[in-house]
Design a protein around this motif. Structure first.
Motif, PDB file in Angstrom:
ATOM      1  N   GLU A  48      95.127  84.194 -10.461  1.00  0.00           N
ATOM      2  CA  GLU A  48      96.344  84.882  -9.756  1.00  0.00           C
ATOM      3  C   GLU A  48      95.254  86.192  -8.249  1.00  0.00           C
ATOM      4  N   GLY A  49      96.682  86.512  -7.615  1.00  0.00           N
ATOM      5  CA  GLY A  49      96.048  87.591  -7.910  1.00  0.00           C
ATOM      6  C   GLY A  49      94.734  87.423  -6.036  1.00  0.00           C
ATOM      7  N   ALA A  50      94.774  85.796  -5.739  1.00  0.00           N
ATOM      8  CA  ALA A  50      93.104  86.245  -4.954  1.00  0.00           C
ATOM      9  C   ALA A  50      93.677  86.125  -4.027  1.00  0.00           C
ATOM     10  N   ILE A  51      92.007  86.970  -3.475  1.00  0.00           N
ATOM     11  CA  ILE A  51      91.663  87.760  -2.287  1.00  0.00           C
ATOM     12  C   ILE A  51      91.437  86.581  -1.015  1.00  0.00           C
ATOM     13  N   VAL A  52      91.543  86.514  -0.141  1.00  0.00           N
ATOM     14  CA  VAL A  52      90.905  85.423   0.468  1.00  0.00           C
ATOM     15  C   VAL A  52      90.540  85.439   2.069  1.00  0.00           C
ATOM     16  N   THR A  53      89.465  85.345   2.673  1.00  0.00           N
ATOM     17  CA  THR A  53      89.629  85.707   4.143  1.00  0.00           C
ATOM     18  C   THR A  53      89.118  84.228   4.446  1.00  0.00           C
ATOM     19  N   GLY A  54      88.630  84.821   5.831  1.00  0.00           N
ATOM     20  CA  GLY A  54      88.327  83.236   6.855  1.00  0.00           C
ATOM     21  C   GLY A  54      88.652  83.433   8.000  1.00  0.00           C
ATOM     22  N   SER A  55      88.991  82.074   8.807  1.00  0.00           N
ATOM     23  CA  SER A  55      89.582  81.827   9.946  1.00  0.00           C
ATOM     24  C   SER A  55      89.532  80.312  10.318  1.00  0.00           C
ATOM     25  N   HIS A  56      89.024  79.680  11.241  1.00  0.00           N
ATOM     26  CA  HIS A  56      88.970  78.552  11.804  1.00  0.00           C
ATOM     27  C   HIS A  56      87.688  78.809  12.462  1.00  0.00           C
ATOM     28  N   LEU A  57      87.362  77.441  12.535  1.00  0.00           N
ATOM     29  CA  LEU A  57      86.334  76.394  13.319  1.00  0.00           C
ATOM     30  C   LEU A  57      86.582  75.785  14.255  1.00  0.00           C
ATOM     31  N   ASP A  58      87.627  75.054  15.035  1.00  0.00           N
ATOM     32  CA  ASP A  58      88.104  74.465  15.690  1.00  0.00           C
ATOM     33  C   ASP A  58      88.034  75.582  17.253  1.00  0.00           C
ATOM     34  N   SER A  59      88.148  74.699  18.696  1.00  0.00           N
ATOM     35  CA  SER A  59      88.472  76.118  19.876  1.00  0.00           C
ATOM     36  C   SER A  59      89.264  75.213  20.467  1.00  0.00           C
ATOM     37  N   VAL A  60      89.468  75.838  21.415  1.00  0.00           N
ATOM     38  CA  VAL A  60      90.466  75.939  22.903  1.00  0.00           C
ATOM     39  C   VAL A  60      89.439  74.615  24.029  1.00  0.00           C
ATOM     40  N   PRO A  61      90.097  73.994  24.556  1.00  0.00           N
ATOM     41  CA  PRO A  61      89.294  72.712  25.406  1.00  0.00           C
ATOM     42  C   PRO A  61      87.695  73.887  26.453  1.00  0.00           C
ATOM     43  N   ASP A  62      86.476  73.823  25.746  1.00  0.00           N
ATOM     44  CA  ASP A  62      86.061  74.498  26.462  1.00  0.00           C
ATOM     45  C   ASP A  62      85.906  76.705  26.217  1.00  0.00           C
ATOM     46  N   GLY A  63      86.208  76.591  25.455  1.00  0.00           N
ATOM     47  CA  GLY A  63      86.447  77.777  25.191  1.00  0.00           C
ATOM     48  C   GLY A  63      85.195  78.270  24.560  1.00  0.00           C
ATOM     49  N   GLY A  64      85.296  79.759  24.092  1.00  0.00           N
ATOM     50  CA  GLY A  64      84.191  80.067  23.460  1.00  0.00           C
ATOM     51  C   GLY A  64      83.590  80.427  22.246  1.00  0.00           C
ATOM     52  N   ALA A  65      82.102  80.892  21.970  1.00  0.00           N
ATOM     53  CA  ALA A  65      82.112  80.710  20.562  1.00  0.00           C
ATOM     54  C   ALA A  65      82.437  81.872  19.346  1.00  0.00           C
ATOM     55  N   PHE A  66      83.170  82.559  19.972  1.00  0.00           N
ATOM     56  CA  PHE A  66      83.276  83.582  18.593  1.00  0.00           C
ATOM     57  C   PHE A  66      85.429  83.241  18.502  1.00  0.00           C
ATOM     58  N   ASP A  67      85.718  82.971  19.024  1.00  0.00           N
ATOM     59  CA  ASP A  67      87.039  82.680  18.572  1.00  0.00           C
ATOM     60  C   ASP A  67      87.003  81.892  17.245  1.00  0.00           C
ATOM     61  N   GLY A  68      87.448  82.623  16.513  1.00  0.00           N
ATOM     62  CA  GLY A  68      87.486  81.523  14.897  1.00  0.00           C
ATOM     63  C   GLY A  68      85.992  81.502  14.514  1.00  0.00           C
ATOM     64  N   PRO A  69      85.134  81.073  14.752  1.00  0.00           N
ATOM     65  CA  PRO A  69      83.890  81.171  13.792  1.00  0.00           C
ATOM     66  C   PRO A  69      83.022  82.062  13.934  1.00  0.00           C
ATOM     67  N   LEU A  70      83.972  83.385  14.702  1.00  0.00           N
ATOM     68  CA  LEU A  70      83.355  85.371  14.241  1.00  0.00           C
ATOM     69  C   LEU A  70      83.782  85.735  12.678  1.00  0.00           C
ATOM     70  N   GLY A  71      84.782  84.675  12.440  1.00  0.00           N
ATOM     71  CA  GLY A  71      85.449  85.341  11.393  1.00  0.00           C
ATOM     72  C   GLY A  71      85.286  84.652  10.014  1.00  0.00           C
ATOM     73  N   VAL A  72      85.219  82.862  10.162  1.00  0.00           N
ATOM     74  CA  VAL A  72      84.401  82.425   9.256  1.00  0.00           C
ATOM     75  C   VAL A  72      82.430  82.715   9.165  1.00  0.00           C
ATOM     76  N   VAL A  73      81.949  83.029   9.710  1.00  0.00           N
ATOM     77  CA  VAL A  73      80.478  83.691   9.349  1.00  0.00           C
ATOM     78  C   VAL A  73      80.584  84.727   8.981  1.00  0.00           C
ATOM     79  N   SER A  74      81.085  85.333   9.433  1.00  0.00           N
ATOM     80  CA  SER A  74      81.440  86.953   8.884  1.00  0.00           C
ATOM     81  C   SER A  74      81.418  87.278   7.395  1.00  0.00           C
ATOM     82  N   SER A  75      82.681  86.004   6.913  1.00  0.00           N
ATOM     83  CA  SER A  75      83.492  86.324   5.651  1.00  0.00           C
ATOM     84  C   SER A  75      82.281  85.983   4.740  1.00  0.00           C
ATOM     85  N   PHE A  76      81.601  84.466   5.009  1.00  0.00           N
ATOM     86  CA  PHE A  76      80.161  84.508   4.014  1.00  0.00           C
ATOM     87  C   PHE A  76      79.518  85.442   4.793  1.00  0.00           C
TER      88      PHE A  76
END
Length: 394
Positions: A62-90
């Motif tokens: 109980e009471g877990a602390i969770v972080t993260g984001s997503h790895l998918d992109s919009v069409p021709d999106g950038g490298a940072f939107d989503g993946p920065l949050g996942v990489v930074s979490s690890f």
């Protein structure tokens, strides 16, 4: 980690990313996430909605602390939107282990599936399903541009679509969710590497169908035409003007045309509107005004206009005590709102949520030009580590 992930799903032609839900690039990103989890001795888990979890400690605790984001992109999106949050979490977890932090609560890193909605038209599918905001019945009706149904795409990727649905037991064990994300827009000052989110503007997606009459472009007199392209074009301009007057945002960024011939007057134009405002009343009124203007122009052009709301997210005020705690931990980091939707916003109705933003010097997002400086990214890792230590090690 960043170098490993960078080439996945990148278009050689545009330099942007095409990591769309349940495609090959998405599968590569998922494999990368699982590898990162197992390399750290974390308990890896794929939930019923296709979201990936990496647990330090008891996943049933109980009471877990969770972080993260997503790895998918919009069409021709950038490298940072989503993946920065996942990489930074690890990376933040690695830093806490270097500090020999003593965890008193379970900690998890999550990759939410289909956050951008680029393939099936609804954003944050993974978190919406988990929170019960999107029902399995609604999800089963989603189709991509080629007519492929969401459950069929999931099944081809090895995911059981019959299992999708609300996951209250899992969310009920979460004490807080903190998502780190690249700033979208340019609000943090040059000496402000990291900010804390206060709220997410209400936003939604609406489909406008303009029904006209197909005819020959070279023989049909202008006065005899029922051209839906004219009504659509006028609606785009009207949306821009009305949004500016309202202090809001309105964007037609996607279009489909039938029969889509160069020498043919269209019979149907579909345009998708993305609109956002500081409050729900303003947003509702703005969309109504755009619809009214489209209908009035349609009458003049002999075109029928239909409006369908495909998704909507009300205003999200992030958990006040949690937000203030983050700001204190980060020694008075600036607190600012955002017009962009996130998984954290979807979960806010069920879980205390907060967000950190890493400075974006150009303000450009959803584009290959999206960028954050290395020094700011590293500052984001440090900030996230400090926040997680405060929340999970007390």
């Amino acid at each position: 980690m960043w170098a490993e992930l960078l080439p996945v799903g990148r278009s050689a032609a545009s330099g942007g990313y095409r990591r769309h839900a349940w495609n090959t690039a998405d599968a590569e990103c998922r494999a990368w996430f699982e590898q990162q989890a197992r390399a750290r001795g974390l308990h890896y888990e794929l939930d019923r909605n296709g979201n990936q979890w990496a647990w330090l400690g008891d996943p049933q605790g109980e009471g877990a602390i969770v972080t993260g984001s997503h790895l998918d992109s919009v069409p021709d999106g950038g490298a940072f939107d989503g993946p920065l949050g996942v990489v930074s979490s690890f990376a933040a977890l690695d830093r806490l282990r270097e500090r020999e932090a003593r965890f008193t609560k379970p900690l998890a890193i999550v990759n939410f599936g289909d956050e951008e909605g680029a393939r099936f038209g609804v954003a944050c599918v993974g978190s919406r399903l988990a929170a019960g905001v999107l029902t399995p019945e609604q999800a089963f009706e989603l189709r991509d541009a080629d007519g492929v149904r969401l459950p069929d795409a999931m099944e081809r990727a090895g995911q059981d679509p019959t299992a999708i649905g609300a996951d209250p037991a899992r969310l009920g064990r979460i004490g807080a969710f903190v998502e780190l994300h690249v700033e979208q827009g340019r609000y943090l000052a040059e000496d402000q590497s990291v900010g804390v989110a206060s709220a997410i503007w209400p936003h939604g997606r609406w489909r406008f169908d303009f029904h006209g009459e197909a005819n020959h472009a070279g023989t049909t007199r202008l006065d005899d035409r029922h051209d839906p392209m004219l009504t659509y074009a006028n609606t785009v301009l009207s949306a821009r003007k009305k949004a500016r007057l309202a202090g809001a945002l309105a964007t037609f960024g996607k279009i489909s045309v039938e029969p889509n011939g160069t020498n043919a007057i269209a019979s149907l134009v579909r345009g998708w509107l993305d609109s956002r405002a500081a409050d729900e009343a303003t947003l509702t009124e703005l969309v109504e005004q755009i619809h009214q203007a489209a209908a009035e122009r349609g009458e003049r052009d002999g075109v029928k206009v239909e409006l369908v709301r495909e998704s909507y997210t009300p205003v999200v005020e992030f958990d006040g005590p949690l937000r203030d705690r983050l700001a204190r931990t980060l020694h008075g980091a600036p607190v600012l709102p955002t017009g962009a939707g996130h998984d954290a916003g979807i979960l806010a109705s069920a879980v205390p949520t907060a967000m950190l933003f890493v400075r974006n010097p150009s303000g450009v997002s959803h584009s290959p030009a999206e960028h954050a400086e290395l020094a700011d990214c590293l500052a984001g890792v440090s900030a996230l580590a400090d926040v997680l230590e405060d929340l999970a090690c007390q």
